[in-house]
Design a protein around this motif. Structure first.
Motif, PDB file in Angstrom:
ATOM      1  N   TYR A 182     -13.217  -1.952  -0.198  1.00 34.19           N
ATOM      2  CA  TYR A 182     -12.895  -2.517   1.125  1.00 34.19           C
ATOM      3  C   TYR A 182     -11.910  -1.559   1.777  1.00 34.19           C
ATOM      4  O   TYR A 182     -10.750  -1.462   1.371  1.00 34.19           O
ATOM      5  CB  TYR A 182     -12.273  -3.900   0.949  1.00 34.19           C
ATOM      6  N   ALA A 183     -12.368  -0.818   2.772  1.00 35.30           N
ATOM      7  CA  ALA A 183     -11.510   0.181   3.412  1.00 35.30           C
ATOM      8  C   ALA A 183     -10.835  -0.410   4.645  1.00 35.30           C
ATOM      9  O   ALA A 183     -11.429  -1.232   5.357  1.00 35.30           O
ATOM     10  CB  ALA A 183     -12.340   1.397   3.806  1.00 35.30           C
ATOM     11  N   LYS A 184      -9.609  -0.004   4.868  1.00 36.08           N
ATOM     12  CA  LYS A 184      -8.894  -0.477   6.067  1.00 36.08           C
ATOM     13  C   LYS A 184      -7.674   0.402   6.277  1.00 36.08           C
ATOM     14  O   LYS A 184      -7.021   0.785   5.315  1.00 36.08           O
ATOM     15  CB  LYS A 184      -8.455  -1.949   5.879  1.00 36.08           C
ATOM     16  N   ASN A 185      -7.389   0.658   7.519  1.00 32.52           N
ATOM     17  CA  ASN A 185      -6.111   1.289   7.848  1.00 32.52           C
ATOM     18  C   ASN A 185      -5.106   0.226   8.233  1.00 32.52           C
ATOM     19  O   ASN A 185      -5.474  -0.828   8.752  1.00 32.52           O
ATOM     20  CB  ASN A 185      -6.278   2.270   9.018  1.00 32.52           C
ATOM     21  N   TRP A 186      -3.844   0.509   7.978  1.00 34.18           N
ATOM     22  CA  TRP A 186      -2.771  -0.327   8.527  1.00 34.18           C
ATOM     23  C   TRP A 186      -1.533   0.537   8.714  1.00 34.18           C
ATOM     24  O   TRP A 186      -1.365   1.563   8.034  1.00 34.18           O
ATOM     25  CB  TRP A 186      -2.474  -1.527   7.648  1.00 34.18           C
ATOM     26  N   ALA A 187      -0.703   0.130   9.647  1.00 38.25           N
ATOM     27  CA  ALA A 187       0.564   0.837   9.873  1.00 38.25           C
ATOM     28  C   ALA A 187       1.582   0.342   8.852  1.00 38.25           C
ATOM     29  O   ALA A 187       1.388  -0.692   8.215  1.00 38.25           O
ATOM     30  CB  ALA A 187       1.055   0.555  11.284  1.00 38.25           C
ATOM     31  N   ALA A 188       2.686   1.082   8.736  1.00 34.79           N
ATOM     32  CA  ALA A 188       3.707   0.726   7.745  1.00 34.79           C
ATOM     33  C   ALA A 188       4.301  -0.645   8.054  1.00 34.79           C
ATOM     34  O   ALA A 188       4.449  -1.033   9.221  1.00 34.79           O
ATOM     35  CB  ALA A 188       4.808   1.783   7.740  1.00 34.79           C
ATOM     36  N   TYR A 189       4.640  -1.352   6.977  1.00 35.99           N
ATOM     37  CA  TYR A 189       5.263  -2.675   7.116  1.00 35.99           C
ATOM     38  C   TYR A 189       6.777  -2.606   6.874  1.00 35.99           C
ATOM     39  O   TYR A 189       7.552  -3.319   7.494  1.00 35.99           O
ATOM     40  CB  TYR A 189       4.614  -3.647   6.107  1.00 35.99           C
TER      41      TYR A 189
ATOM     42  N   ALA B  57      -1.006 -12.078  14.459  1.00 40.67           N
ATOM     43  CA  ALA B  57      -0.172 -10.932  14.092  1.00 40.67           C
ATOM     44  C   ALA B  57      -0.238 -10.617  12.597  1.00 40.67           C
ATOM     45  O   ALA B  57      -0.180  -9.447  12.212  1.00 40.67           O
ATOM     46  CB  ALA B  57       1.273 -11.206  14.504  1.00 40.67           C
ATOM     47  N   THR B  58      -0.370 -11.639  11.771  1.00 40.36           N
ATOM     48  CA  THR B  58      -0.268 -11.388  10.328  1.00 40.36           C
ATOM     49  C   THR B  58      -1.541 -11.673   9.537  1.00 40.36           C
ATOM     50  O   THR B  58      -1.614 -11.299   8.370  1.00 40.36           O
ATOM     51  CB  THR B  58       0.859 -12.253   9.705  1.00 40.36           C
ATOM     52  N   ARG B  59      -2.511 -12.339  10.142  1.00 43.47           N
ATOM     53  CA  ARG B  59      -3.716 -12.698   9.390  1.00 43.47           C
ATOM     54  C   ARG B  59      -4.952 -12.657  10.294  1.00 43.47           C
ATOM     55  O   ARG B  59      -4.834 -12.870  11.500  1.00 43.47           O
ATOM     56  CB  ARG B  59      -3.640 -14.126   8.836  1.00 43.47           C
ATOM     57  N   HIS B  60      -6.118 -12.481   9.659  1.00 41.81           N
ATOM     58  CA  HIS B  60      -7.411 -12.567  10.360  1.00 41.81           C
ATOM     59  C   HIS B  60      -8.328 -13.432   9.485  1.00 41.81           C
ATOM     60  O   HIS B  60      -9.248 -12.929   8.833  1.00 41.81           O
ATOM     61  CB  HIS B  60      -7.976 -11.167  10.561  1.00 41.81           C
TER      62      HIS B  60
ATOM     63  N   ALA C  65      -2.808  -7.367   9.821  1.00 45.02           N
ATOM     64  CA  ALA C  65      -3.441  -8.689   9.722  1.00 45.02           C
ATOM     65  C   ALA C  65      -4.655  -8.698   8.785  1.00 45.02           C
ATOM     66  O   ALA C  65      -4.776  -9.596   7.933  1.00 45.02           O
ATOM     67  CB  ALA C  65      -3.846  -9.182  11.111  1.00 45.02           C
ATOM     68  N   VAL C  66      -5.546  -7.728   8.924  1.00 46.16           N
ATOM     69  CA  VAL C  66      -6.756  -7.732   8.087  1.00 46.16           C
ATOM     70  C   VAL C  66      -6.408  -7.500   6.611  1.00 46.16           C
ATOM     71  O   VAL C  66      -6.827  -8.285   5.747  1.00 46.16           O
ATOM     72  CB  VAL C  66      -7.805  -6.730   8.617  1.00 46.16           C
ATOM     73  N   PRO C  67      -5.622  -6.457   6.284  1.00 50.06           N
ATOM     74  CA  PRO C  67      -5.299  -6.289   4.853  1.00 50.06           C
ATOM     75  C   PRO C  67      -4.465  -7.424   4.274  1.00 50.06           C
ATOM     76  O   PRO C  67      -4.684  -7.832   3.125  1.00 50.06           O
ATOM     77  CB  PRO C  67      -4.547  -4.956   4.794  1.00 50.06           C
ATOM     78  N   ASN C  68      -3.524  -7.963   5.043  1.00 49.70           N
ATOM     79  CA  ASN C  68      -2.751  -9.123   4.551  1.00 49.70           C
ATOM     80  C   ASN C  68      -3.688 -10.259   4.189  1.00 49.70           C
ATOM     81  O   ASN C  68      -3.602 -10.883   3.128  1.00 49.70           O
ATOM     82  CB  ASN C  68      -1.818  -9.665   5.645  1.00 49.70           C
ATOM     83  N   SER C  69      -4.563 -10.570   5.135  1.00 48.47           N
ATOM     84  CA  SER C  69      -5.451 -11.712   5.006  1.00 48.47           C
ATOM     85  C   SER C  69      -6.449 -11.502   3.869  1.00 48.47           C
ATOM     86  O   SER C  69      -6.734 -12.420   3.091  1.00 48.47           O
ATOM     87  CB  SER C  69      -6.176 -11.870   6.344  1.00 48.47           C
ATOM     88  N   PHE C  70      -6.967 -10.256   3.773  1.00 48.00           N
ATOM     89  CA  PHE C  70      -7.925  -9.957   2.698  1.00 48.00           C
ATOM     90  C   PHE C  70      -7.236 -10.102   1.335  1.00 48.00           C
ATOM     91  O   PHE C  70      -7.801 -10.686   0.400  1.00 48.00           O
ATOM     92  CB  PHE C  70      -8.504  -8.551   2.874  1.00 48.00           C
TER      93      PHE C  70
END
Ligand code: CP
Length: 317
Positions: free
Chosen positions: A234-241, A144-147, A183-188
């Protein structure tokens, strides 16, 4: 290494990169290590790269692999404790997990944020139940929070391509029609904050990530300004936190799409994305097909990151 759920568990980064280089140069050197050992890969969500790269990594190590798509062919699983199971779910995760553990030596789990409860997502309820009840080493194939396997592959890729000690790495939010996990942006962000690189995050207001992951990074709301002089984009979409907007799409503003004009602001940056990517939403055809796009070697390094981590887990059995 017992469990692997965050790049922080890689320990010394120089040593981790050296192990990854060895694995990349000698993919079949450890065939005996995984002999008669079984990896069980559990997918609660779809996958192309993680499924294939982790399976390939395990095969390179001589392991047997079982793959289970929980939502296709298995009993529908209840995940909440205390529920009266008189609905469509036939089995509880609390029985299913130790049963699965009894059939293997190592378990990989993919379980995305559900966006029903930020607390449940950020407490990693599913992944932690596997850690608690399977009796096996567990590694995240995106939770849920990391990749972390993706981030380790991203870090290996930057290590291979960087020309300077301290490159400028910009993670930019980009538009997408659906709500995607953080998960991807958190982890990155977690990974970049370990490196000491000049790391900048840019996104529209309202898309602030959990500071537990981003603290240490510079946040710049002006994407053009953020991209100036970047060595990696490094491009990525994410929904609001944040707050009541958790899991919502607040913007699909295509002025944030990574285009040739945006890349012209950079220091001839390499373009990265974890894939799958929505072309002409996240990035234009022209940029992703350009010689500066390294999305394919980045994806190929998923085998290297998975094999390096699996090898460490096998060594600890
Ligand atoms: N990047 C990544 O994890 O891809 P998949 O969702 O296809 O596994």
């Amino acid at each position: 290494m017992k469990h692997f759920t965050s790049v922080k568990q890689l320990g010394n980064l120089e040593e981790a990169f050296a192990k990854a280089r060895y694995v990349k140069e000698n993919p079949f050197a450890d065939q005996e290590l995984g002999r008669n050992k079984t990896l069980l890969m559990i997918f609660f969500n779809n996958s192309l790269r993680t499924r294939l790269s982790t399976q390939k990594a395990a095969m390179n190590l001589g392991m047997n692999v079982i793959v289970l798509d929980v939502n296709q062919g298995a009993w529908k699983l209840e995940t909440e404790r205390g529920v009266i199971m008189n609905g469509d779910k036939s089995e509880h995760l609390l029985e299913a997990i130790p049963v699965m553990g009894s059939y293997c030596d190592i378990i990989g789990v993919r379980s995305f944020a559900r966006f029903e409860s930020r607390e449940d997502d950020y407490n990693e309820v599913i992944l932690n139940q596997f850690i608690q009840y399977s009796g096996r080493p567990v590694f995240s194939m995106e939770a849920a929070t990391r990749h972390p396997l993706q981030t380790f592959a991203d870090m290996i890729t930057i290590e291979e391509y960087r020309k300077k000690e301290r490159p400028k790495v910009v993670m930019t939010w980009a538009p997408h029609p659906k709500a995607l996990p953080q998960a991807v942006p958190n982890s990155f962000a977690e990974g970049m904050n370990l490196t000491g690189f000049d790391f900048v995050i840019t996104h529209p207001k309202g898309y602030e990530l959990d500071p537990d992951f981003t603290a240490g990074a510079r946040i710049e709301y002006d994407q053009d300004k953020a991209l100036e002089g970047a060595d990696f984009v490094y491009a990525k979409n994410w929904a609001a936190y944040s707050g009541e907007n958790y899991g919502k799409v607040l913007s699909t503003d295509r002025s944030w799409t990574v285009s040739r004009e945006k890349m012209a602001l950079t220091n001839d940056a390499y373009f990265m994305h974890c894939l799958p990517v929505r072309r002409n939403m996240i990035v234009t055809d022209e940029v992703i097909e350009s010689p500066r796009s390294i999305v394919i070697p980045e994806a190929a390094n998923r085998v290297v990151s998975a094999q390096t981590v699996l090898k460490e887990i096998l060594l600890s059995l």
